[in-house]
Enzyme design. Structure first.
Site, PDB file in Angstrom:
ATOM      1  N   ASP A  39      53.868  21.268  55.017  1.00  0.00           N
ATOM      2  CA  ASP A  39      54.304  19.749  53.579  1.00  0.00           C
ATOM      3  C   ASP A  39      54.371  19.354  52.057  1.00  0.00           C
ATOM      4  O   ASP A  39      55.927  19.007  52.632  1.00  0.00           O
ATOM      5  CB  ASP A  39      52.400  19.151  53.901  1.00  0.00           C
ATOM      6  CG  ASP A  39      52.491  17.625  53.427  1.00  0.00           C
ATOM      7  OD1 ASP A  39      53.379  17.347  54.136  1.00  0.00           O
ATOM      8  OD2 ASP A  39      51.535  17.829  52.537  1.00  0.00           O
ATOM      9  N   LYS A  64      58.605  18.613  62.326  1.00  0.00           N
ATOM     10  CA  LYS A  64      58.543  19.195  61.674  1.00  0.00           C
ATOM     11  C   LYS A  64      57.492  20.324  61.957  1.00  0.00           C
ATOM     12  O   LYS A  64      57.335  21.485  61.750  1.00  0.00           O
ATOM     13  CB  LYS A  64      58.729  19.019  59.852  1.00  0.00           C
ATOM     14  CG  LYS A  64      60.547  18.363  59.981  1.00  0.00           C
ATOM     15  CD  LYS A  64      59.874  18.096  58.518  1.00  0.00           C
ATOM     16  CE  LYS A  64      58.920  17.619  57.527  1.00  0.00           C
ATOM     17  NZ  LYS A  64      58.594  16.202  57.917  1.00  0.00           N
ATOM     18  N   HIS A  75      58.873  18.464  50.292  1.00  0.00           N
ATOM     19  CA  HIS A  75      58.786  18.226  51.623  1.00  0.00           C
ATOM     20  C   HIS A  75      58.908  18.335  52.920  1.00  0.00           C
ATOM     21  O   HIS A  75      60.289  17.942  53.157  1.00  0.00           O
ATOM     22  CB  HIS A  75      58.514  16.257  51.751  1.00  0.00           C
ATOM     23  CG  HIS A  75      57.444  15.769  51.219  1.00  0.00           C
ATOM     24  ND1 HIS A  75      56.063  15.305  50.665  1.00  0.00           N
ATOM     25  CD2 HIS A  75      57.489  14.890  49.475  1.00  0.00           C
ATOM     26  CE1 HIS A  75      55.406  15.550  50.078  1.00  0.00           C
ATOM     27  NE2 HIS A  75      56.475  14.801  49.056  1.00  0.00           N
TER      28      HIS A  75
END
Length: 320
Positions: free
Chosen positions: A187, A169, A148
């Site tokens: 993602d 992020k 992730h």
């Protein structure tokens, strides 16, 4: 095959799937044995084996029979061919693939049928068959995992951004894209560890070239910023973990300590970067990538500074 474990084999039947559809592979014999296991990503051409040198054959590899192999077999007597076919079909070969739509010898097909070795045919040239099957096997016979995070290409350096959900992020990656860098995956980053030791990250499925941004939803990076703003895959050179700034926590101020992050038991350079109001994290990550390029070229700024400082301190000590 589970993507989060080490893939140990690919079945012959998987060669007939969508990924290799351009080869138009067909089953000439052995349709009941498509569960045979291919365990090695490199293919072979069994020319030396047909010439009588059988140690050349390695078990678990796809064997490619092209025009040159069949032309050579045609120069042998029927007895010689029968002896070579009898020997080679007893070896641990999962499948033969005949190229250019050529027709193999009937007694060869009969032996393969009896000994449970499928024979496939493709109208493509040997070079195309070798390239496509090799790429497919290398992609499916390597350890893989999913992480992730977000991966970006910064100055040719593959940077994997990880951290807790909500740390920013994707927003940081978007800022980097607007600065001219490229998105690899958002993602969920799939990472494969190849035999060379390279860790290669990419995005799978419909999320490729897309990002999820809170408040905006899904955006298509390629449509918004152009083809240069995306990369299909990239080697992971640096891992940056983003975390909220914690008052009182000790952070590396000199950069002398080399830390690593392990992915699939492979070490990768690692930086822990605090995120706080007022810190332009995108620029800091960009600088980290530039600095990593220098390190790869043999220039370690922190160590060079430390050496200069030691020389200066030693000079002052000798004066006193």
């Amino acid at each position: 095959m589970s993507l989060d474990s080490n893939a140990t084999f690919v079945s012959v039947g998987e060669l007939l799937g969508e990924e290799l559809s351009e080869l138009k592979l067909e089953v000439l014999s052995g349709e009941h044995h498509l569960d045979n296991r291919i365990t090695h990503p490199r293919v072979q051409k069994p020319g030396l084996a047909f010439a009588g040198y059988y140690p050349y054959i390695r078990g678990g590899r796809v064997q490619i029979i092209g025009e040159s192999e069949l032309a050579y077999l045609d120069t042998l007597t029927a007895e010689q061919r029968a002896e070579r076919f009898d020997h080679i079909t007893t070896l641990p070969i999962p499948v033969f693939v005949v190229t250019k739509g050529l027709t193999p010898f009937e007694n060869f097909l009969d032996l393969c049928r009896r000994r449970k070795v499928p024979v496939l045919s493709s109208t493509a040239l040997s070079s195309s068959v070798i390239k496509n099957i090799s790429f497919f096997l290398e992609d499916n016979l390597t350890p893989a995992t999913r992480v992730h995070g977000v991966m970006v290409d910064i100055y040719g350096i593959g940077v994997l951004l990880i951290g807790a959900s909500g740390v920013g992020k994707s927003e940081i990656a978007l800022d980097l894209i607007t600065r001219g860098h490229s998105l690899v995956a958002d993602d969920l980053v799939t990472i494969r560890c190849y035999h060379s030791g390279d860790l290669v990250g990419f995005s799978e499925g419909p999320l490729r070239h897309h990002m999820e941004l809170r408040g905006l939803g899904i955006i298509n990076v390629q449509d918004l910023f152009g083809l240069a703003a995306v990369r299909d895959r990239k080697t992971v050179h640096l891992v940056v973990e983003l975390e909220p700034w914690q008052e009182g926590r000790v952070y590396d101020r000199l950069g002398l300590d080399e830390t690593i992050y392990s992915i699939l038991d492979t070490p990768c350079p690692y930086i822990r970067m605090p995120v706080a109001s007022g810190r332009n994290v995108s620029i800091l990550i960009e600088i980290a990538a530039r600095n990593h390029v220098l390190k790869m070229q043999g220039h370690h700024s922190a160590r060079e500074f430390a050496r200069k400082l030691e020389v200066e301190l030693e000079r002052k000590r000798t004066k006193t």
